[in-house]
Design a protein around this motif. Structure first.
Motif, PDB file in Angstrom:
ATOM      1  N   ARG A 150      49.396  82.868  58.264  1.00  0.00           N
ATOM      2  CA  ARG A 150      48.617  84.026  57.977  1.00  0.00           C
ATOM      3  C   ARG A 150      48.745  84.835  56.570  1.00  0.00           C
ATOM      4  N   ALA A 151      49.919  84.965  56.331  1.00  0.00           N
ATOM      5  CA  ALA A 151      50.320  85.868  55.035  1.00  0.00           C
ATOM      6  C   ALA A 151      50.050  84.736  53.758  1.00  0.00           C
ATOM      7  N   THR A 152      50.206  83.641  53.921  1.00  0.00           N
ATOM      8  CA  THR A 152      50.225  82.831  52.504  1.00  0.00           C
ATOM      9  C   THR A 152      48.575  82.419  52.508  1.00  0.00           C
ATOM     10  N   LEU A 153      47.926  82.551  53.598  1.00  0.00           N
ATOM     11  CA  LEU A 153      46.269  82.423  53.474  1.00  0.00           C
ATOM     12  C   LEU A 153      45.895  83.763  52.895  1.00  0.00           C
ATOM     13  N   ALA A 154      46.310  84.785  53.287  1.00  0.00           N
ATOM     14  CA  ALA A 154      46.040  86.223  52.648  1.00  0.00           C
ATOM     15  C   ALA A 154      46.299  86.059  51.210  1.00  0.00           C
ATOM     16  N   ALA A 155      47.432  85.714  50.652  1.00  0.00           N
ATOM     17  CA  ALA A 155      47.800  85.548  49.421  1.00  0.00           C
ATOM     18  C   ALA A 155      46.692  84.664  48.453  1.00  0.00           C
ATOM     19  N   ILE A 156      46.347  83.704  49.049  1.00  0.00           N
ATOM     20  CA  ILE A 156      45.434  82.674  48.617  1.00  0.00           C
ATOM     21  C   ILE A 156      44.055  83.245  48.197  1.00  0.00           C
ATOM     22  N   ASP A 157      43.536  83.824  49.399  1.00  0.00           N
ATOM     23  CA  ASP A 157      42.423  84.788  49.520  1.00  0.00           C
ATOM     24  C   ASP A 157      42.267  85.724  48.457  1.00  0.00           C
ATOM     25  N   ALA A 158      43.620  86.434  47.975  1.00  0.00           N
ATOM     26  CA  ALA A 158      43.826  87.444  46.822  1.00  0.00           C
ATOM     27  C   ALA A 158      43.934  87.019  45.685  1.00  0.00           C
ATOM     28  N   GLY A 159      43.838  85.437  45.741  1.00  0.00           N
ATOM     29  CA  GLY A 159      43.850  84.973  44.399  1.00  0.00           C
ATOM     30  C   GLY A 159      45.222  84.674  43.668  1.00  0.00           C
ATOM     31  N   LYS A 160      46.314  84.802  44.491  1.00  0.00           N
ATOM     32  CA  LYS A 160      47.576  84.547  43.869  1.00  0.00           C
ATOM     33  C   LYS A 160      48.242  83.225  43.607  1.00  0.00           C
ATOM     34  N   THR A 161      48.777  82.833  42.820  1.00  0.00           N
ATOM     35  CA  THR A 161      49.607  81.559  42.643  1.00  0.00           C
ATOM     36  C   THR A 161      50.510  81.597  43.693  1.00  0.00           C
ATOM     37  N   ILE A 162      50.727  80.662  44.553  1.00  0.00           N
ATOM     38  CA  ILE A 162      51.784  80.451  45.646  1.00  0.00           C
ATOM     39  C   ILE A 162      52.897  79.399  45.049  1.00  0.00           C
ATOM     40  N   ALA A 163      54.145  80.161  45.126  1.00  0.00           N
ATOM     41  CA  ALA A 163      55.397  79.280  45.243  1.00  0.00           C
ATOM     42  C   ALA A 163      55.725  79.053  46.723  1.00  0.00           C
ATOM     43  N   LEU A 164      55.396  77.949  47.481  1.00  0.00           N
ATOM     44  CA  LEU A 164      55.415  77.799  48.792  1.00  0.00           C
ATOM     45  C   LEU A 164      56.933  77.071  48.898  1.00  0.00           C
ATOM     46  N   ALA A 165      57.806  77.831  49.877  1.00  0.00           N
ATOM     47  CA  ALA A 165      59.023  77.432  50.242  1.00  0.00           C
ATOM     48  C   ALA A 165      59.071  77.516  51.710  1.00  0.00           C
ATOM     49  N   ASN A 166      57.799  77.757  52.228  1.00  0.00           N
ATOM     50  CA  ASN A 166      57.610  77.732  53.854  1.00  0.00           C
ATOM     51  C   ASN A 166      56.987  76.653  54.146  1.00  0.00           C
ATOM     52  N   LYS A 167      57.660  75.380  54.654  1.00  0.00           N
ATOM     53  CA  LYS A 167      56.916  74.213  54.700  1.00  0.00           C
ATOM     54  C   LYS A 167      56.185  74.306  56.240  1.00  0.00           C
ATOM     55  N   GLU A 168      56.628  75.253  56.981  1.00  0.00           N
ATOM     56  CA  GLU A 168      55.746  75.437  58.306  1.00  0.00           C
ATOM     57  C   GLU A 168      54.398  75.978  58.263  1.00  0.00           C
ATOM     58  N   THR A 169      54.083  76.546  57.203  1.00  0.00           N
ATOM     59  CA  THR A 169      52.724  76.686  56.588  1.00  0.00           C
ATOM     60  C   THR A 169      51.876  75.607  56.680  1.00  0.00           C
ATOM     61  N   LEU A 170      52.219  74.463  55.911  1.00  0.00           N
ATOM     62  CA  LEU A 170      51.500  73.412  55.707  1.00  0.00           C
ATOM     63  C   LEU A 170      51.491  72.660  56.919  1.00  0.00           C
ATOM     64  N   VAL A 171      52.592  72.462  57.814  1.00  0.00           N
ATOM     65  CA  VAL A 171      52.660  71.759  58.877  1.00  0.00           C
ATOM     66  C   VAL A 171      51.613  72.297  59.934  1.00  0.00           C
ATOM     67  N   ALA A 172      52.045  73.556  60.143  1.00  0.00           N
ATOM     68  CA  ALA A 172      50.896  74.333  61.166  1.00  0.00           C
ATOM     69  C   ALA A 172      49.296  74.282  60.845  1.00  0.00           C
ATOM     70  N   GLY A 173      49.234  74.493  59.562  1.00  0.00           N
ATOM     71  CA  GLY A 173      47.945  74.833  58.944  1.00  0.00           C
ATOM     72  C   GLY A 173      47.480  74.045  57.590  1.00  0.00           C
ATOM     73  N   GLY A 174      47.846  72.905  57.474  1.00  0.00           N
ATOM     74  CA  GLY A 174      47.663  72.378  56.198  1.00  0.00           C
ATOM     75  C   GLY A 174      46.329  72.109  55.961  1.00  0.00           C
ATOM     76  N   GLU A 175      45.531  71.807  56.743  1.00  0.00           N
ATOM     77  CA  GLU A 175      43.977  71.393  56.311  1.00  0.00           C
ATOM     78  C   GLU A 175      43.308  72.627  55.825  1.00  0.00           C
ATOM     79  N   LEU A 176      43.707  74.022  56.581  1.00  0.00           N
ATOM     80  CA  LEU A 176      42.903  75.168  56.128  1.00  0.00           C
ATOM     81  C   LEU A 176      43.661  75.762  54.765  1.00  0.00           C
ATOM     82  N   VAL A 177      44.990  75.669  54.609  1.00  0.00           N
ATOM     83  CA  VAL A 177      45.730  76.129  53.378  1.00  0.00           C
ATOM     84  C   VAL A 177      45.216  75.481  52.307  1.00  0.00           C
ATOM     85  N   MET A 178      45.074  74.200  52.207  1.00  0.00           N
ATOM     86  CA  MET A 178      44.730  73.400  51.059  1.00  0.00           C
ATOM     87  C   MET A 178      43.146  73.580  50.858  1.00  0.00           C
TER      88      MET A 178
END
Length: 383
Positions: free
Chosen positions: A106-134
């Motif tokens: 949820r926090a990564t999605l919030a950062a994306i919505d705010a237009g931030k560049t994401i340096a992603l070290a939290n692999k579970e974000t894409l495992v749990a919600g990869g389709e939504l995030v990308m």
């Protein structure tokens, strides 16, 4: 002008290494916001060195302790809402997502919505919600830069290459603490043994995942989403030395690999400085001293978690979410002594068998599947 950075998970292994990179390049990077769990003492130390304007802690108790030790000018918040507030920090250009587990979604999605560049070290974000995030990243035209050493290696090998010319990618795995153990030996391993990784210094959860090979399974799913590549084109090899961080094979059978000594600062710094490269005071790779590099196929009978991750990824929908949640609970139960090491895989398998996956249409679908899986995994009996 220095790039402004917010870090989610600043007291963890990746977070601390990120701060090391920043401290070594003060003219290039500036910390604006930090979020952490309950380690208030370390957060206070980090504030004194980096002076961020905004801080979030996981609990109110930890936040109160930080608040009492810092000037009134520092904004201190807490909980999941606080984590999302740090992710949206208006001062930051980049958000390093380094919290452990699915908490980061949820926090990564919030950062994306705010237009931030994401340096992603939290692999579970894409495992749990990869389709939504990308999908959200494409819609917001936000770059997601990988921090995991394996995905950073693939990212570097693909720079300037035509993605349609890729035949397959090969993720390397150290094999973890028990890479030479048989199934009988694995029955009796302790948490203390599981937390002794042969090559890398990492947090507890990631280290146990490495010992079960689930960490590599999660990275397979992450690679699928990051690089838009079919699971049939993602292979895993055990590489004891952790020198070759991963490889890309192209249609002409040329193979490109990224090599280096095991130092998490390398992929972290590359993500922070991309597309530039900065000097780094790290050990030089001397292949004449390394001598021999070993590569073997993973044994899926000894370590079935990797096979379960492939199965979950190929099944799709909410199955990867359930896999991830069941694994997190299984690791927690192992570390607190309530189940044996092989009980982790039992929990995951039984929860997956009980799940009827549905398409991931929104964040609520993901969170409902996760809550269901966590509840079942906590109650699941283990032989």
């Amino acid at each position: 002008m220095a790039k402004t950075i917010a870090i989610l998970g600043s007291t963890g292994s990746v977070g601390q290494n990120t701060l090391r990179v920043i401290s070594e390049n003060p003219e290039k990077f500036r910390v604006t916001a930090l979020a952490a769990g309950t380690n208030a003492d370390l957060m206070i130390e980090q504030w004194h060195e980096f002076r961020p304007s905004h801080i979030s802690m996981a609990t109110k108790e930890a936040a109160d302790r930080v608040t009492s030790a810092l000037p009134d000018t520092v904004n201190v918040v807490w909980g999941k809402e606080g984590l999302e507030e740090i992710a949206r920090d208006p001062e930051s250009e980049m958000v390093v997502s380094a919290v452990v587990g699915s908490l980061g979604l949820r926090a990564t999605l919030a950062a994306i919505d705010a237009g931030k560049t994401i340096a992603l070290a939290n692999k579970e974000t894409l495992v749990a919600g990869g389709e939504l995030v990308m999908q959200r990243a494409r819609e917001r035209q936000v770059a997601i830069l990988p921090v995991d050493s394996e995905h950073s290696a693939i990212f570097q090998c693909l720079n300037g290459e035509d993605r349609s010319s890729v035949s397959r990618i090969v993720l390397t795995a150290s094999g973890g603490a028990f890479r030479h153990y048989n199934r009988q030996q694995l029955k009796d391993v302790t948490p203390e043994q599981a937390l002794k990784h042969p090559n890398w210094a990492m947090g507890k959860k990631v280290t146990v995942d490495s010992a079960t090979l689930m960490n590599k399974g999660l990275e397979v799913i992450e690679a699928h989403w990051l690089f838009d590549i079919d699971y049939r084109q993602i292979d895993v090899v055990i590489h004891y030395e952790s020198i070759v961080h991963s490889m890309v094979e192209f249609k002409d059978k040329a193979v490109m690999a990224q090599l280096g000594t095991p130092d998490m600062r390398v992929p972290i710094q590359y993500a922070l400085s991309y597309p530039d490269r900065l000097p780094l005071a790290s050990e030089v790779l001397d292949l004449t001293k390394v001598g021999t590099l070993h590569f073997i196929e993973p044994d899926l009978e000894r370590f079935p978690c990797l096979a379960m991750a492939y199965e979950a990824g190929k099944t799709g929908g909410t199955m990867p979410t359930v896999l991830n949640a069941a694994n997190e609970v299984g690791v927690e139960r192992f570390l607190n002594g309530s189940i044996p090491f092989l009980g982790i895989e039992q929990v995951i398998e039984r929860v997956m068998d009980a799940h009827n996956p549905v398409p991931v249409r929104d964040l609520e679908t993901v969170e409902e599947a996760e809550q269901w899986a966590r509840k079942l995994a906590r109650e699941m009996p283990v032989k």
